[in-house]
Scaffold this motif. Structure first.
Motif, PDB file in Angstrom:
ATOM      1  N   ILE A  56       0.804  -1.244  -0.084  1.00 34.10           N
ATOM      2  CA  ILE A  56       0.073   0.230  -0.165  1.00 34.10           C
ATOM      3  C   ILE A  56       0.919   1.185  -0.104  1.00 34.10           C
ATOM      4  O   ILE A  56       1.873   1.372   0.723  1.00 34.10           O
ATOM      5  N   GLN A  57       0.563   2.114  -0.888  1.00 36.13           N
ATOM      6  CA  GLN A  57       1.313   3.449  -0.844  1.00 36.13           C
ATOM      7  C   GLN A  57       0.803   4.402   0.288  1.00 36.13           C
ATOM      8  O   GLN A  57      -0.344   4.547   0.340  1.00 36.13           O
ATOM      9  N   LEU A  58       1.696   4.796   1.114  1.00 34.78           N
ATOM     10  CA  LEU A  58       1.447   5.479   1.939  1.00 34.78           C
ATOM     11  C   LEU A  58       1.208   6.912   1.821  1.00 34.78           C
ATOM     12  O   LEU A  58       1.872   7.550   1.093  1.00 34.78           O
ATOM     13  N   SER A  59      -0.048   7.887   2.117  1.00 33.06           N
ATOM     14  CA  SER A  59       0.012   9.355   1.868  1.00 33.06           C
ATOM     15  C   SER A  59       0.476   9.959   2.960  1.00 33.06           C
ATOM     16  O   SER A  59       0.962   9.355   4.128  1.00 33.06           O
ATOM     17  N   ARG A  60       0.576  11.272   2.920  1.00 32.10           N
ATOM     18  CA  ARG A  60       1.180  12.204   4.006  1.00 32.10           C
ATOM     19  C   ARG A  60       0.166  11.963   5.161  1.00 32.10           C
ATOM     20  O   ARG A  60       0.715  12.005   6.209  1.00 32.10           O
ATOM     21  N   GLU A  61      -0.983  12.001   4.947  1.00 26.36           N
ATOM     22  CA  GLU A  61      -2.253  11.745   6.089  1.00 26.36           C
ATOM     23  C   GLU A  61      -1.913  10.589   6.887  1.00 26.36           C
ATOM     24  O   GLU A  61      -1.940  10.317   8.055  1.00 26.36           O
ATOM     25  N   MET A  62      -1.667   9.542   5.881  1.00 31.19           N
ATOM     26  CA  MET A  62      -1.269   7.979   6.445  1.00 31.19           C
ATOM     27  C   MET A  62      -0.202   8.157   7.496  1.00 31.19           C
ATOM     28  O   MET A  62      -0.151   7.592   8.536  1.00 31.19           O
ATOM     29  N   GLU A  63       0.832   8.690   6.982  1.00 31.61           N
ATOM     30  CA  GLU A  63       2.214   8.948   7.537  1.00 31.61           C
ATOM     31  C   GLU A  63       1.828   9.837   8.804  1.00 31.61           C
ATOM     32  O   GLU A  63       2.556   9.437   9.855  1.00 31.61           O
ATOM     33  N   ALA A  64       1.229  10.490   8.952  1.00 35.18           N
ATOM     34  CA  ALA A  64       1.027  11.512   9.952  1.00 35.18           C
ATOM     35  C   ALA A  64       0.195  10.837  11.327  1.00 35.18           C
ATOM     36  O   ALA A  64       0.678  10.956  12.334  1.00 35.18           O
TER      37      ALA A  64
END
Length: 140
Positions: A56-64
């Motif tokens: 799964i590609q992590l978005s900035r929101e997911m990383e936050a």
């Protein structure tokens, strides 16, 4: 081992490890079903066609969101991300080298935060990244 689809057949079996699930898929046995529990077959069985290896590609929101977690919680989420968002609890335990009791507490914490969902399949728990967490992808 990965779970590609639920087994189909008449025999009952007990699953304690991911390898048991894979073996049952090949042999055509099914998990024990509690006759006192309502049938939730579709909700409890892994979906057909699931391959489990799409990262799964992590978005900035997911990383936050991940940054707010403890190191052990981050390890569980990262392992799920690397394995397509869905694994058995036993697979997560072996992959992260986390003791059973510790992993149970970590998963309860992640469930409370709506980051993962747990589905029971026989005596095996299937852990998935939640729809809410996956919806935190970049919006175009």
């Amino acid at each position: 081992s990965t779970i590609s689809s639920p087994p189909s057949g008449d025999e009952s079996a007990t699953y304690e490890h991911a390898a048991d699930i894979e073996e049952s898929r090949r042999s055509g046995t099914q998990p024990d079903v509690d006759p006192d529990q309502p049938s939730e077959t579709a909700a409890n069985e892994p979906e057909a066609g699931w391959e489990g290896k799409q990262r799964i590609q992590l978005s900035r929101e997911m990383e936050a969101v991940i940054q707010t977690l403890t190191h052990r919680e981050q390890a569980v989420i990262s392992t799920l991300v690397e394995h397509g968002g869905r694994m058995t609890q036993a697979e997560i335990r072996y992959e992260t080298k986390t003791p059973k009791s510790s992993l149970t507490g970590i998963l309860i914490s992640l469930e409370r935060r709506k980051l993962v969902t747990k589905k029971e399949w026989g005596r095996t728990n299937i852990i998935e990244l939640s729809e809410w967490f996956l919806s935190q992808r970049e919006r175009s």
